[in-house]
Motif scaffolding. Structure first.
Motif, mmCIF file in Angstrom:
data_model
loop_
_atom_site.group_PDB
_atom_site.id
_atom_site.type_symbol
_atom_site.label_atom_id
_atom_site.label_comp_id
_atom_site.label_asym_id
_atom_site.label_seq_id
_atom_site.Cartn_x
_atom_site.Cartn_y
_atom_site.Cartn_z
ATOM 1 N N PHE A 147 0.809 -1.220 0.000
ATOM 2 C CA PHE A 147 0.000 0.000 0.000
ATOM 3 C C PHE A 147 0.847 1.278 0.000
ATOM 4 O O PHE A 147 0.291 2.377 0.085
ATOM 5 C CB PHE A 147 -0.921 0.012 1.232
ATOM 6 C CG PHE A 147 -2.059 -0.967 1.153
ATOM 7 C CD1 PHE A 147 -3.206 -0.650 0.451
ATOM 8 C CD2 PHE A 147 -1.965 -2.205 1.762
ATOM 9 C CE1 PHE A 147 -4.262 -1.548 0.381
ATOM 10 C CE2 PHE A 147 -3.007 -3.105 1.692
ATOM 11 C CZ PHE A 147 -4.156 -2.790 0.993
ATOM 12 N N SER A 187 -5.105 -6.295 4.908
ATOM 13 C CA SER A 187 -5.199 -5.509 3.675
ATOM 14 C C SER A 187 -6.505 -4.721 3.636
ATOM 15 O O SER A 187 -6.516 -3.529 3.274
ATOM 16 C CB SER A 187 -5.110 -6.433 2.457
ATOM 17 O OG SER A 187 -3.848 -7.067 2.400
ATOM 18 N N ASP A 231 -6.567 -0.713 3.750
ATOM 19 C CA ASP A 231 -7.165 -0.061 2.585
ATOM 20 C C ASP A 231 -8.303 0.860 3.015
ATOM 21 O O ASP A 231 -8.442 1.980 2.507
ATOM 22 C CB ASP A 231 -7.681 -1.126 1.620
ATOM 23 C CG ASP A 231 -8.389 -0.520 0.425
ATOM 24 O OD1 ASP A 231 -7.717 0.126 -0.401
ATOM 25 O OD2 ASP A 231 -9.627 -0.683 0.331
ATOM 26 N N GLN A 240 0.024 3.688 -2.946
ATOM 27 C CA GLN A 240 -1.281 4.323 -2.761
ATOM 28 C C GLN A 240 -1.221 5.369 -1.654
ATOM 29 O O GLN A 240 -1.823 6.450 -1.768
ATOM 30 C CB GLN A 240 -2.328 3.245 -2.429
ATOM 31 C CG GLN A 240 -3.746 3.764 -2.310
ATOM 32 C CD GLN A 240 -4.740 2.642 -2.007
ATOM 33 O OE1 GLN A 240 -4.396 1.474 -2.093
ATOM 34 N NE2 GLN A 240 -5.954 3.013 -1.660
#
Length: 493
Positions: free
Chosen positions: A357, A391, A395, A360
């Motif tokens: 991640f 995750s 997220d 992002q």
């Protein structure tokens, strides 16, 4: 023709009733006859012995045959219900009343006679009847002896042929027929009463059967289920009322399940509508930018073209992620899963998930921190499913944390379990919305869906996965300040 339960029961009862009554009458008649014969035999047990004492000539029948015949004839006239015979030591008939009916057997079995003389009179003893070869009669007997020794037996049949004729005549009498008719009518009335009682007691069962047929013929629709319920005494000791109460409870259960299925169907439709909307957003953006690239490619510079391609790529990734979540949630809902538990260190897994991640997070200027940075905890669980949980939660934190924010992942031991905290300083969740965030249909009003991102199914999936891993998840949040997700897993031995 199909018979109902009452008809089958009635036919069975009639059959059993007639069989039992027939057996009872036969046994009663048989027992009465045996008792009567036994009483007659006991009453006249000493008859033969007394006759031998009163008529000593019987002991010398071979010497005075004419006198013996006269004695037997006189006795027959005085006692017409008896038959008198003199037997030798082999059971051969030597003397009988002259001019009487012809003999069907001229020799009788001595075993019953010897048993009678030995005082074995516990039950009626039947001996051979010389006038009837196929029947046995009760009797009285005495030994005949002289100076020369044992001469034979005086054999007296109790209830001889004349007695049988009188009994037969009485049985043919009209009074006996009337008595038999009275007994038959009484039995029929008793049978009718029994059938009426059976019909009365099976009436609730017939009502229950009709209610069941009405419900099943209407395919268990809610109206039919409610109409099928009848009033039963729940505390009654009557088994039919207990069965009816159980049937009502079953109908209530069916009704509640039907309502639950309707609610689930409504939830499914609503969730599909939300997911369709979430699918349409990245798909529309992907289609729009691709059309712009196709129609205006010549007028775009390299920077614009790269930005359009980047937007298309992110939209495709979001679309793929949502589709994968839909499949995963469906598998979890239908129980299509299996666990592969193993012991492993969690540090490497967490760093791998965070690395996934980083790009992002950098796009949104977010900082992801692991605290402590070094640890050696090991857990016993399914590595793949733990990776999916982390995750999904990270997220979710990235999507709901404003640019320049911070996400912290804490790992520590507590009460023999390894605890995981995912903390962000994002937009937060209202107190009213916290109980709803694991509902796949729910989307909070302050959900961040900018740039084609979506609410998704990450949190509902994480909740189900943690349930499979024997864990639970806690949420603490405050609007405008951030959110903390906490869960724990079993520590490896």
């Amino acid at each position: 023709m199909k018979l109902c339960f009452y008809q089958r029961l009635a036919i069975s009862v009639v059959g059993v009733f007639m069989l039992v009554i027939g057996l009872f009458l036969w046994w009663s008649s048989h027992l009465q006859m045996n008792t009567q014969l036994h009483a007659q035999q006991l009453l006249h047990a000493d008859l033969a012995q007394e006759l031998v004492k009163n008529y000593p000539e019987l002991n010398r029948a071979n010497e005075q045959p004419q006198r013996v015949n006269t004695i037997l004839s006189d006795l027959s006239r005085l006692m017409p219900g008896f038959e008198f015979y003199l037997l030798d030591t082999t059971g051969q008939v030597t003397h009988r009343v002259e001019n009487s009916a012809p003999l069907e057997r001229d020799k009788v079995d001595l075993t019953p006679i010897q048993g009678f003389i030995s005082n074995d009179k516990s039950s009626a003893i039947r001996g051979d009847d010389p006038l009837h070869s196929d029947t046995g009669k009760v009797f009285s007997a005495a030994s005949l002896a002289s100076e020369q020794g044992m001469q034979g037996y005086l054999y007296v049949i109790i209830g001889g042929k004349q007695y049988d004729s009188v009994v037969s005549m009485l049985n043919d009498d009209k009074s006996m027929q009337r008595w038999a008719l009275f007994v038959a009518i009484s039995l029929m009335l008793l049978l009718g009463l029994l059938l009426a009682l059976f019909r009365y007691f099976t009436a609730p069962l017939r009502s229950l059967s009709k209610a069941m047929q009405a419900v099943t013929s209407a395919d268990f629709t809610p109206d039919a289920v409610q109409k099928g319920k009848m009033s039963w005494e729940a505390q009654s000791s009557n088994e039919v009322h207990k069965l009816g109460t159980a049937f009502n409870n079953t109908l209530d259960h069916i009704h509640s399940q039907f309502e639950e299925l309707q609610q689930l169907d409504s939830m499914r439709r609503e969730m599909l509508a939300n997911l369709a909307h979430d699918l349409r957003t990245p798909l529309a953006k992907l289609q729009g930018y691709m059309e712009m690239l196709q129609t205006s490619s010549a007028s775009l510079n390299d920077e614009q073209r790269a930005r359009y391609v980047s937007v298309c790529r992110r939209s495709a990734q979001n679309l793929q992620q949502l589709i994968n979540q839909m499949f995963e949630y469906t598998y979890l809902e239908t129980g299509q899963y299996y666990l592969e538990k193993e012991a492993f260190p969690v540090a490497e897994l967490i760093y791998d998930v965070v690395a996934k991640f980083q790009e992002q997070a950098q796009e949104r200027s977010l900082e992801i921190v692991i605290n402590p940075s070094q640890f050696n905890y090991q857990v016993y669980t399914d590595m793949g499913k733990l990776e999916r949980v982390l995750s999904n939660i990270i997220d979710n934190a990235i999507r709901h944390t404003n640019k320049g924010g911070k996400i912290e992942i804490r790992v520590y031991e507590e009460s023999g379990r390894v605890r995981f905290d995912v903390i962000d300083n994002g937009i937060g969740i209202s107190e009213l919305d916290i109980p709803k965030i694991f509902d796949p249909r729910f989307q909070a009003e302050n959900t961040n869906v900018e740039d084609g991102t979506h609410a998704g199914l990450g949190l509902p999936i994480s909740k189900k996965l943690l349930t499979l891993l024997d864990s639970d998840i806690r949420v603490e949040s405050e609007l405008g300040k951030g959110t903390r997700f906490t869960f724990g897993l079993a520590k490896a031995a």
